[in-house]
Motif scaffolding. Structure first.
Motif, PDB file in Angstrom:
ATOM      1  N   ALA A  33       0.811  -1.224   0.000  1.00  0.00           N
ATOM      2  CA  ALA A  33       0.000   0.000   0.000  1.00  0.00           C
ATOM      3  C   ALA A  33       0.841   1.270   0.000  1.00  0.00           C
ATOM      4  N   THR A  34       2.103   1.172   0.311  1.00  0.00           N
ATOM      5  CA  THR A  34       2.973   2.353   0.365  1.00  0.00           C
ATOM      6  C   THR A  34       3.524   2.644  -1.024  1.00  0.00           C
ATOM      7  N   THR A  35       3.382   3.892  -1.458  1.00  0.00           N
ATOM      8  CA  THR A  35       3.857   4.274  -2.787  1.00  0.00           C
ATOM      9  C   THR A  35       5.180   5.023  -2.704  1.00  0.00           C
ATOM     10  N   VAL A  36       5.873   5.065  -3.812  1.00  0.00           N
ATOM     11  CA  VAL A  36       7.120   5.832  -3.896  1.00  0.00           C
ATOM     12  C   VAL A  36       6.842   7.309  -3.607  1.00  0.00           C
ATOM     13  N   GLU A  37       5.714   7.811  -4.092  1.00  0.00           N
ATOM     14  CA  GLU A  37       5.360   9.212  -3.862  1.00  0.00           C
ATOM     15  C   GLU A  37       5.222   9.509  -2.366  1.00  0.00           C
ATOM     16  N   GLN A  38       4.609   8.588  -1.623  1.00  0.00           N
ATOM     17  CA  GLN A  38       4.457   8.773  -0.177  1.00  0.00           C
ATOM     18  C   GLN A  38       5.813   8.744   0.534  1.00  0.00           C
ATOM     19  N   ILE A  39       6.682   7.867   0.095  1.00  0.00           N
ATOM     20  CA  ILE A  39       8.010   7.791   0.704  1.00  0.00           C
ATOM     21  C   ILE A  39       8.787   9.084   0.443  1.00  0.00           C
ATOM     22  N   ALA A  40       8.740   9.565  -0.797  1.00  0.00           N
ATOM     23  CA  ALA A  40       9.451  10.788  -1.151  1.00  0.00           C
ATOM     24  C   ALA A  40       8.936  11.974  -0.339  1.00  0.00           C
ATOM     25  N   GLU A  41       7.633  12.059  -0.212  1.00  0.00           N
ATOM     26  CA  GLU A  41       7.048  13.161   0.566  1.00  0.00           C
ATOM     27  C   GLU A  41       7.482  13.090   2.025  1.00  0.00           C
ATOM     28  N   ALA A  42       7.470  11.893   2.610  1.00  0.00           N
ATOM     29  CA  ALA A  42       7.860  11.732   4.010  1.00  0.00           C
ATOM     30  C   ALA A  42       9.336  12.054   4.223  1.00  0.00           C
ATOM     31  N   ALA A  43      10.159  11.737   3.236  1.00  0.00           N
ATOM     32  CA  ALA A  43      11.597  11.995   3.347  1.00  0.00           C
ATOM     33  C   ALA A  43      11.955  13.424   2.922  1.00  0.00           C
ATOM     34  N   GLU A  44      10.930  14.188   2.495  1.00  0.00           N
ATOM     35  CA  GLU A  44      11.109  15.582   2.078  1.00  0.00           C
ATOM     36  C   GLU A  44      12.069  15.705   0.904  1.00  0.00           C
ATOM     37  N   SER A  46      12.140  15.084  -3.688  1.00  0.00           N
ATOM     38  CA  SER A  46      11.292  14.978  -4.864  1.00  0.00           C
ATOM     39  C   SER A  46      11.200  13.528  -5.318  1.00  0.00           C
ATOM     40  N   HIS A  47      10.183  13.278  -6.108  1.00  0.00           N
ATOM     41  CA  HIS A  47       9.992  11.950  -6.690  1.00  0.00           C
ATOM     42  C   HIS A  47      11.226  11.556  -7.502  1.00  0.00           C
ATOM     43  N   ALA A  48      11.775  12.518  -8.266  1.00  0.00           N
ATOM     44  CA  ALA A  48      12.951  12.244  -9.099  1.00  0.00           C
ATOM     45  C   ALA A  48      14.169  11.916  -8.239  1.00  0.00           C
ATOM     46  N   THR A  49      14.292  12.591  -7.097  1.00  0.00           N
ATOM     47  CA  THR A  49      15.432  12.324  -6.217  1.00  0.00           C
ATOM     48  C   THR A  49      15.381  10.903  -5.691  1.00  0.00           C
ATOM     49  N   PHE A  50      14.184  10.444  -5.348  1.00  0.00           N
ATOM     50  CA  PHE A  50      14.059   9.057  -4.882  1.00  0.00           C
ATOM     51  C   PHE A  50      14.684   8.102  -5.891  1.00  0.00           C
ATOM     52  N   PHE A  51      14.349   8.286  -7.176  1.00  0.00           N
ATOM     53  CA  PHE A  51      14.821   7.355  -8.200  1.00  0.00           C
ATOM     54  C   PHE A  51      16.309   7.508  -8.488  1.00  0.00           C
ATOM     55  N   ARG A  52      16.905   8.612  -8.067  1.00  0.00           N
ATOM     56  CA  ARG A  52      18.369   8.719  -8.184  1.00  0.00           C
ATOM     57  C   ARG A  52      19.054   7.803  -7.181  1.00  0.00           C
ATOM     58  N   TYR A  53      18.376   7.511  -6.087  1.00  0.00           N
ATOM     59  CA  TYR A  53      18.953   6.653  -5.047  1.00  0.00           C
ATOM     60  C   TYR A  53      18.501   5.200  -5.184  1.00  0.00           C
TER      61      TYR A  53
END
Length: 199
Positions: A33-44, A46-53
């Motif tokens: 149920a947890t989305t990448v968008e939710q993780i990115a928002e919680a970690a403050e 961007s969505h693009a930054t998440f995918f860099r990691y």
């Protein structure tokens, strides 16, 4: 510390923030149920930054990240395969702070209890084993698919898995020391002195 070192520390903090928030959300909402968008928002971030990691959500769970074993293996001095792998585990754990070890262990225990994450780790394990096999094959002049290389890896990871299971059951245990002790036993040939009884 130079600008390069500061950048690396900032990247490490960002990566740890992503992992910390992701696993908090996994515990609260479930992995699926947890989305990448939710993780990115919680970690403050961007969505693009998440995918860099992390290229995908399941890449948050990776057997070669905790401890950072492959990197540690590359810098090991010459020795027997078991000694080299034992040294790699020691080096990998030594590169982490106590907080990183505790957080990583908590994530690994959690990952082992969620079916989707167990499946993700199983899918990833051949890549990790291949990297380690290639390193050992290069060191020993053997083929990557040499049965004896496979046997050594099986023995090492079997011993580590048993120590890790005990650590999962007892979080107060000194896990890195327990793993090193188990590998020392394997390195010595798994000798088992005969128990003596009185009378």
């Amino acid at each position: 510390m130079g600008s390069g070192g500061l950048r690396e520390r900032k990247k490490a903090r960002t990566r740890e923030a992503i992992l910390r928030e992701a696993f908090r959300l996994f515990r609260e909402r479930g992995y699926t149920a947890t989305t990448v968008e939710q993780i990115a928002e919680a970690a403050e971030i961007s969505h693009a930054t998440f995918f860099r990691y992390f290229p995908a959500k399941e890449d948050l769970i990776s057997l070669d990240r905790f401890p950072p074993l492959v990197e540690a293996l590359v810098v090991q001095p010459a020795g027997t395969p078991v000694a080299v792998l034992r040294g790699a585990f020691r080096t990998a754990f030594a590169s982490l702070s106590e907080e990183e070890i505790a957080a990583g262990h908590a994530r690994e225990v959690f990952a082992a209890t969620v079916p989707e994450l167990v499946a993700a780790n199983i899918r990833k394990s051949p890549a990790l084993i291949r990297e380690i096999s290639e390193n050992l094959a290069h060191r020993t002049g053997r083929a990557v698919d040499d049965p004896e290389i496979r046997n050594i890896l099986g023995a090492v990871f079997g011993v580590v898995a048993m120590a890790w299971l005990r650590w999962a059951q007892d979080p107060e245990l000194d896990g890195p020391a327990e793993i090193d002790k188990a590998l020392a036993h394997l390195e010595s040939g798994l000798s088992l002195p005969t128990a003596t009884t009185d009378g």
